[in-house]
Design a protein around this motif. Structure first.
Motif, PDB file in Angstrom:
ATOM      1  N   HIS A 160       0.810  -1.223   0.000  1.00  0.00           N
ATOM      2  CA  HIS A 160       0.000   0.000   0.000  1.00  0.00           C
ATOM      3  C   HIS A 160       0.844   1.275   0.000  1.00  0.00           C
ATOM      4  O   HIS A 160       0.284   2.368   0.167  1.00  0.00           O
ATOM      5  CB  HIS A 160      -0.916   0.010   1.233  1.00  0.00           C
ATOM      6  CG  HIS A 160      -1.838  -1.163   1.320  1.00  0.00           C
ATOM      7  ND1 HIS A 160      -2.874  -1.370   0.444  1.00  0.00           N
ATOM      8  CD2 HIS A 160      -1.863  -2.206   2.198  1.00  0.00           C
ATOM      9  CE1 HIS A 160      -3.509  -2.478   0.765  1.00  0.00           C
ATOM     10  NE2 HIS A 160      -2.923  -3.011   1.820  1.00  0.00           N
ATOM     11  N   TRP A 183     -10.177   3.088  -1.675  1.00  0.00           N
ATOM     12  CA  TRP A 183      -9.107   2.093  -1.584  1.00  0.00           C
ATOM     13  C   TRP A 183      -9.300   1.118  -0.425  1.00  0.00           C
ATOM     14  O   TRP A 183      -8.820  -0.008  -0.482  1.00  0.00           O
ATOM     15  CB  TRP A 183      -7.761   2.794  -1.472  1.00  0.00           C
ATOM     16  CG  TRP A 183      -7.307   3.388  -2.771  1.00  0.00           C
ATOM     17  CD1 TRP A 183      -7.649   2.964  -4.016  1.00  0.00           C
ATOM     18  CD2 TRP A 183      -6.426   4.509  -2.947  1.00  0.00           C
ATOM     19  NE1 TRP A 183      -7.034   3.744  -4.969  1.00  0.00           N
ATOM     20  CE2 TRP A 183      -6.272   4.696  -4.348  1.00  0.00           C
ATOM     21  CE3 TRP A 183      -5.745   5.361  -2.074  1.00  0.00           C
ATOM     22  CZ2 TRP A 183      -5.474   5.703  -4.877  1.00  0.00           C
ATOM     23  CZ3 TRP A 183      -4.955   6.365  -2.603  1.00  0.00           C
ATOM     24  CH2 TRP A 183      -4.814   6.533  -3.991  1.00  0.00           C
ATOM     25  N   ILE A 231      -7.921   0.655   2.558  1.00  0.00           N
ATOM     26  CA  ILE A 231      -6.636   0.062   2.938  1.00  0.00           C
ATOM     27  C   ILE A 231      -6.782  -0.665   4.275  1.00  0.00           C
ATOM     28  O   ILE A 231      -7.147  -0.065   5.284  1.00  0.00           O
ATOM     29  CB  ILE A 231      -5.548   1.145   3.028  1.00  0.00           C
ATOM     30  CG1 ILE A 231      -5.383   1.817   1.660  1.00  0.00           C
ATOM     31  CG2 ILE A 231      -4.226   0.552   3.494  1.00  0.00           C
ATOM     32  CD1 ILE A 231      -4.441   3.001   1.671  1.00  0.00           C
TER      33      ILE A 231
END
Length: 297
Positions: free
Chosen positions: A75, A185, A187
Protein backbone atom coordinates in the motif's frame (compact mmCIF):
# COMPACT_ATOMS: atom_id res chain seq x y z
CA UNK A 1 -31.55 6.69 40.64
CA UNK A 2 -28.79 4.39 41.84
CA UNK A 3 -25.18 5.54 42.01
CA UNK A 4 -24.30 3.14 39.20
CA UNK A 5 -27.01 4.60 36.95
CA UNK A 6 -25.91 8.13 37.85
CA UNK A 7 -22.28 7.33 37.00
CA UNK A 8 -23.37 5.77 33.69
CA UNK A 9 -25.40 8.87 32.82
CA UNK A 10 -22.50 11.20 33.63
CA UNK A 11 -20.13 9.06 31.56
CA UNK A 12 -22.58 9.16 28.64
CA UNK A 13 -22.66 12.96 28.86
CA UNK A 14 -18.89 13.26 29.04
CA UNK A 15 -18.58 11.22 25.84
CA UNK A 16 -19.90 14.24 23.94
CA UNK A 17 -16.82 16.17 25.04
CA UNK A 18 -14.77 14.01 22.67
CA UNK A 19 -16.09 15.42 19.36
CA UNK A 20 -16.36 18.90 20.89
CA UNK A 21 -12.68 18.77 21.87
CA UNK A 22 -11.56 17.62 18.44
CA UNK A 23 -13.61 20.29 16.64
CA UNK A 24 -12.37 22.99 19.03
CA UNK A 25 -8.74 21.98 18.42
CA UNK A 26 -9.25 22.18 14.65
CA UNK A 27 -11.01 25.55 14.94
CA UNK A 28 -8.17 26.97 17.04
CA UNK A 29 -5.71 25.67 14.44
CA UNK A 30 -7.35 27.77 11.73
CA UNK A 31 -6.95 30.87 13.90
CA UNK A 32 -3.35 29.90 14.73
CA UNK A 33 -2.73 29.50 10.98
CA UNK A 34 -3.96 33.05 10.37
CA UNK A 35 -1.94 34.35 13.33
CA UNK A 36 1.30 32.80 12.04
CA UNK A 37 1.25 34.32 8.53
CA UNK A 38 3.82 37.02 9.35
CA UNK A 39 5.98 34.72 11.49
CA UNK A 40 6.81 31.82 9.17
CA UNK A 41 6.29 30.84 5.53
CA UNK A 42 3.48 28.42 4.59
CA UNK A 43 5.80 25.65 3.39
CA UNK A 44 7.99 25.97 6.50
CA UNK A 45 5.19 25.66 9.07
CA UNK A 46 3.69 22.78 7.09
CA UNK A 47 7.04 20.93 7.00
CA UNK A 48 7.87 21.52 10.67
CA UNK A 49 4.35 20.47 11.66
CA UNK A 50 4.66 17.02 10.14
CA UNK A 51 8.33 16.60 11.02
CA UNK A 52 7.66 17.16 14.73
CA UNK A 53 4.58 14.92 14.58
CA UNK A 54 6.74 12.23 12.97
CA UNK A 55 9.36 12.49 15.72
CA UNK A 56 6.70 12.26 18.43
CA UNK A 57 4.91 9.27 16.86
CA UNK A 58 7.96 7.26 15.78
CA UNK A 59 8.64 5.52 19.15
CA UNK A 60 5.03 4.32 19.26
CA UNK A 61 4.29 3.60 15.60
CA UNK A 62 7.57 2.51 13.98
CA UNK A 63 7.68 -0.85 15.83
CA UNK A 64 4.12 -1.55 14.61
CA UNK A 65 5.12 -0.72 11.04
CA UNK A 66 8.13 -3.03 11.23
CA UNK A 67 5.99 -5.89 12.57
CA UNK A 68 3.36 -5.35 9.86
CA UNK A 69 5.77 -4.45 7.02
CA UNK A 70 4.57 -7.32 4.82
CA UNK A 71 1.06 -5.86 5.04
CA UNK A 72 2.21 -2.24 4.69
CA UNK A 73 4.46 -2.61 1.63
CA UNK A 74 1.72 -3.26 -0.99
CA UNK A 75 0.00 0.00 0.00
CA UNK A 76 3.02 2.33 -0.06
CA UNK A 77 2.07 4.14 -3.28
CA UNK A 78 -1.47 4.75 -2.12
CA UNK A 79 -0.29 5.95 1.29
CA UNK A 80 2.09 8.34 -0.47
CA UNK A 81 -0.77 9.74 -2.57
CA UNK A 82 -2.92 10.16 0.54
CA UNK A 83 -0.08 11.90 2.38
CA UNK A 84 0.45 14.23 -0.57
CA UNK A 85 -3.22 15.24 -0.90
CA UNK A 86 -4.18 15.28 2.77
CA UNK A 87 -1.05 16.69 4.39
CA UNK A 88 1.12 18.43 1.80
CA UNK A 89 -1.45 19.99 -0.57
CA UNK A 90 -4.29 20.65 1.86
CA UNK A 91 -2.15 22.09 4.65
CA UNK A 92 0.18 23.98 2.32
CA UNK A 93 -2.69 25.64 0.47
CA UNK A 94 -4.49 26.42 3.75
CA UNK A 95 -1.39 28.09 5.18
CA UNK A 96 -0.99 30.06 1.94
CA UNK A 97 -4.67 31.06 1.91
CA UNK A 98 -4.25 32.51 5.41
CA UNK A 99 -2.04 35.24 3.93
CA UNK A 100 -4.95 36.59 1.88
CA UNK A 101 -8.21 35.89 3.74
CA UNK A 102 -9.61 35.79 7.25
CA UNK A 103 -9.76 32.91 9.68
CA UNK A 104 -13.55 33.32 9.74
CA UNK A 105 -13.79 32.77 5.97
CA UNK A 106 -11.40 29.82 6.21
CA UNK A 107 -13.55 28.22 8.90
CA UNK A 108 -16.74 28.52 6.86
CA UNK A 109 -15.08 27.23 3.68
CA UNK A 110 -13.50 24.35 5.60
CA UNK A 111 -16.99 23.23 6.63
CA UNK A 112 -17.64 22.60 2.93
CA UNK A 113 -15.65 19.33 2.94
CA UNK A 114 -18.78 17.07 3.19
CA UNK A 115 -20.32 18.76 0.14
CA UNK A 116 -17.27 18.28 -2.05
CA UNK A 117 -17.01 14.72 -0.75
CA UNK A 118 -20.53 13.97 -2.00
CA UNK A 119 -19.89 15.55 -5.40
CA UNK A 120 -16.59 13.68 -5.85
CA UNK A 121 -18.17 10.42 -4.68
CA UNK A 122 -20.74 10.77 -7.46
CA UNK A 123 -17.94 10.93 -10.03
CA UNK A 124 -15.22 8.69 -8.57
CA UNK A 125 -17.15 6.06 -6.62
CA UNK A 126 -20.37 6.19 -8.65
CA UNK A 127 -22.27 6.42 -5.35
CA UNK A 128 -25.87 7.44 -5.83
CA UNK A 129 -27.09 10.04 -3.39
CA UNK A 130 -30.49 11.29 -2.29
CA UNK A 131 -32.38 14.26 -3.69
CA UNK A 132 -32.14 15.86 -0.24
CA UNK A 133 -28.33 15.62 -0.31
CA UNK A 134 -28.18 17.20 -3.77
CA UNK A 135 -30.57 19.95 -2.69
CA UNK A 136 -28.45 20.60 0.40
CA UNK A 137 -25.32 20.71 -1.75
CA UNK A 138 -26.89 23.34 -4.02
CA UNK A 139 -27.84 25.50 -1.03
CA UNK A 140 -24.31 25.24 0.38
CA UNK A 141 -22.77 26.15 -2.98
CA UNK A 142 -24.99 29.24 -3.17
CA UNK A 143 -23.94 30.16 0.38
CA UNK A 144 -20.27 29.66 -0.46
CA UNK A 145 -20.62 31.87 -3.54
CA UNK A 146 -22.30 34.57 -1.45
CA UNK A 147 -19.50 34.39 1.12
CA UNK A 148 -16.66 34.54 -1.43
CA UNK A 149 -18.21 37.48 -3.31
CA UNK A 150 -19.18 39.21 -0.05
CA UNK A 151 -22.71 39.49 -1.41
CA UNK A 152 -21.51 41.42 -4.46
CA UNK A 153 -20.44 39.66 -7.66
CA UNK A 154 -18.18 42.61 -8.51
CA UNK A 155 -15.92 41.55 -5.64
CA UNK A 156 -14.63 38.83 -7.98
CA UNK A 157 -12.91 41.53 -10.01
CA UNK A 158 -10.96 43.03 -7.13
CA UNK A 159 -10.12 42.43 -3.52
CA UNK A 160 -7.21 40.43 -2.21
CA UNK A 161 -9.40 38.21 -0.05
CA UNK A 162 -10.73 36.43 -3.14
CA UNK A 163 -7.31 34.86 -3.74
CA UNK A 164 -7.26 33.40 -0.25
CA UNK A 165 -10.84 32.15 -0.50
CA UNK A 166 -10.16 30.43 -3.81
CA UNK A 167 -6.98 28.83 -2.45
CA UNK A 168 -8.94 27.59 0.57
CA UNK A 169 -11.66 26.18 -1.71
CA UNK A 170 -8.98 24.33 -3.69
CA UNK A 171 -7.49 23.01 -0.44
CA UNK A 172 -10.90 21.78 0.72
CA UNK A 173 -11.54 20.11 -2.65
CA UNK A 174 -8.23 18.25 -2.40
CA UNK A 175 -9.00 17.16 1.16
CA UNK A 176 -12.40 15.91 0.05
CA UNK A 177 -10.56 13.97 -2.65
CA UNK A 178 -8.34 12.54 0.08
CA UNK A 179 -11.42 11.25 1.91
CA UNK A 180 -12.94 9.79 -1.24
CA UNK A 181 -9.70 7.95 -2.12
CA UNK A 182 -9.50 6.68 1.45
CA UNK A 183 -13.00 5.26 1.10
CA UNK A 184 -12.35 3.91 -2.39
CA UNK A 185 -9.11 2.09 -1.58
CA UNK A 186 -10.22 0.66 1.79
CA UNK A 187 -6.64 0.06 2.94
CA UNK A 188 -6.70 -2.80 5.45
CA UNK A 189 -4.26 -1.39 7.99
CA UNK A 190 -4.65 -0.07 11.56
CA UNK A 191 -5.42 3.66 11.64
CA UNK A 192 -2.28 4.44 13.65
CA UNK A 193 -0.07 2.82 10.99
CA UNK A 194 -1.92 4.58 8.17
CA UNK A 195 -1.56 7.95 9.88
CA UNK A 196 2.13 7.38 10.62
CA UNK A 197 2.99 6.28 7.08
CA UNK A 198 1.15 9.23 5.56
CA UNK A 199 3.11 11.57 7.82
CA UNK A 200 6.36 9.88 6.75
CA UNK A 201 5.54 10.48 3.09
CA UNK A 202 4.36 14.03 3.84
CA UNK A 203 7.74 14.91 5.34
CA UNK A 204 9.61 13.47 2.34
CA UNK A 205 7.29 15.07 -0.23
CA UNK A 206 7.87 18.49 1.32
CA UNK A 207 11.56 18.36 0.38
CA UNK A 208 11.23 19.46 -3.30
CA UNK A 209 9.15 22.46 -2.20
CA UNK A 210 11.74 23.35 0.45
CA UNK A 211 14.51 23.28 -2.17
CA UNK A 212 12.55 25.80 -4.21
CA UNK A 213 11.03 28.06 -1.53
CA UNK A 214 13.59 27.62 1.25
CA UNK A 215 13.06 26.85 4.93
CA UNK A 216 12.55 29.48 7.63
CA UNK A 217 14.43 29.01 10.88
CA UNK A 218 12.49 28.37 14.06
CA UNK A 219 12.62 31.12 16.68
CA UNK A 220 10.85 32.20 19.85
CA UNK A 221 7.98 33.87 17.94
CA UNK A 222 7.11 31.15 15.43
CA UNK A 223 7.84 28.08 17.56
CA UNK A 224 4.55 28.19 19.58
CA UNK A 225 2.23 28.04 16.52
CA UNK A 226 4.42 25.34 14.97
CA UNK A 227 4.27 23.22 18.13
CA UNK A 228 0.51 23.69 18.41
CA UNK A 229 0.01 22.60 14.80
CA UNK A 230 2.34 19.60 15.24
CA UNK A 231 0.87 18.28 18.47
CA UNK A 232 -2.80 19.18 18.75
CA UNK A 233 -4.47 19.12 15.29
CA UNK A 234 -1.99 16.54 13.97
CA UNK A 235 -2.00 14.03 16.85
CA UNK A 236 -4.42 14.89 19.69
CA UNK A 237 -7.47 15.80 17.57
CA UNK A 238 -7.34 12.73 15.27
CA UNK A 239 -6.93 10.47 18.31
CA UNK A 240 -9.84 12.08 20.16
CA UNK A 241 -11.93 12.01 16.97
CA UNK A 242 -11.34 8.27 16.53
CA UNK A 243 -12.38 7.75 20.17
CA UNK A 244 -15.52 9.78 19.45
CA UNK A 245 -16.40 7.63 16.44
CA UNK A 246 -15.91 4.49 18.53
CA UNK A 247 -18.13 5.84 21.32
CA UNK A 248 -20.84 7.70 19.37
CA UNK A 249 -20.55 6.45 15.82
CA UNK A 250 -19.60 8.30 12.64
CA UNK A 251 -22.97 9.96 12.00
CA UNK A 252 -23.37 11.49 15.47
CA UNK A 253 -19.74 12.60 15.56
CA UNK A 254 -19.88 14.26 12.13
CA UNK A 255 -22.75 16.52 13.23
CA UNK A 256 -20.35 18.25 15.63
CA UNK A 257 -18.21 19.37 12.67
CA UNK A 258 -20.92 21.92 11.94
CA UNK A 259 -19.77 23.79 15.06
CA UNK A 260 -16.27 24.37 13.61
CA UNK A 261 -17.10 27.59 11.68
CA UNK A 262 -18.88 28.99 14.75
CA UNK A 263 -15.94 28.16 17.04
CA UNK A 264 -13.52 29.62 14.49
CA UNK A 265 -15.48 32.87 14.16
CA UNK A 266 -15.71 33.34 17.95
CA UNK A 267 -12.02 32.61 18.53
CA UNK A 268 -10.99 34.85 15.60
CA UNK A 269 -13.16 37.64 16.99
CA UNK A 270 -11.58 37.37 20.45
CA UNK A 271 -7.92 36.95 19.49
CA UNK A 272 -7.62 38.45 15.98
CA UNK A 273 -10.37 41.10 16.26
CA UNK A 274 -12.00 39.82 13.06
CA UNK A 275 -15.50 41.14 12.50
CA UNK A 276 -18.58 39.05 11.74
CA UNK A 277 -20.49 40.75 8.91
CA UNK A 278 -23.83 40.36 7.16
CA UNK A 279 -22.34 38.35 4.30
CA UNK A 280 -20.75 36.01 6.86
CA UNK A 281 -24.18 35.46 8.42
CA UNK A 282 -26.04 34.87 5.17
CA UNK A 283 -23.32 32.80 3.49
CA UNK A 284 -22.49 30.86 6.64
CA UNK A 285 -26.14 30.03 7.42
CA UNK A 286 -26.74 28.81 3.85
CA UNK A 287 -23.61 26.62 3.99
CA UNK A 288 -24.57 25.10 7.35
CA UNK A 289 -28.22 24.55 6.38
CA UNK A 290 -27.07 22.79 3.24
CA UNK A 291 -24.67 20.58 5.20
CA UNK A 292 -27.40 19.67 7.70
CA UNK A 293 -29.67 18.68 4.83
CA UNK A 294 -26.90 16.57 3.36
CA UNK A 295 -26.48 14.75 6.67
CA UNK A 296 -30.18 13.84 6.80
CA UNK A 297 -30.98 10.38 5.50
Amino acid sequence: MSSADHSSLMLHRYVYLLPLTAVLVWAVNIVVTRYAVDLISPISISFYRWLIALVVLTPFCLPKVIRRWVDVRPHLLRLAVLGFFGMVCYQGLAYTAAHYTTATNMGIINAFIPIFSILLSLVVLQIRTSAMALFGSMISIIGLGYLVTQGNIQQLLHGQHIIGDLLMILAVMLYAGYGVLLQHWKIALPLSIMLYMQICFAVVLHLPFLLYFGLDALNASNLPPVLYAALFPSIVAPLVWMMSIQALGSNKSSVFLNLAPIFTAIIAYIFLKEQWTTYHSIGGILVLVGILLVQKK
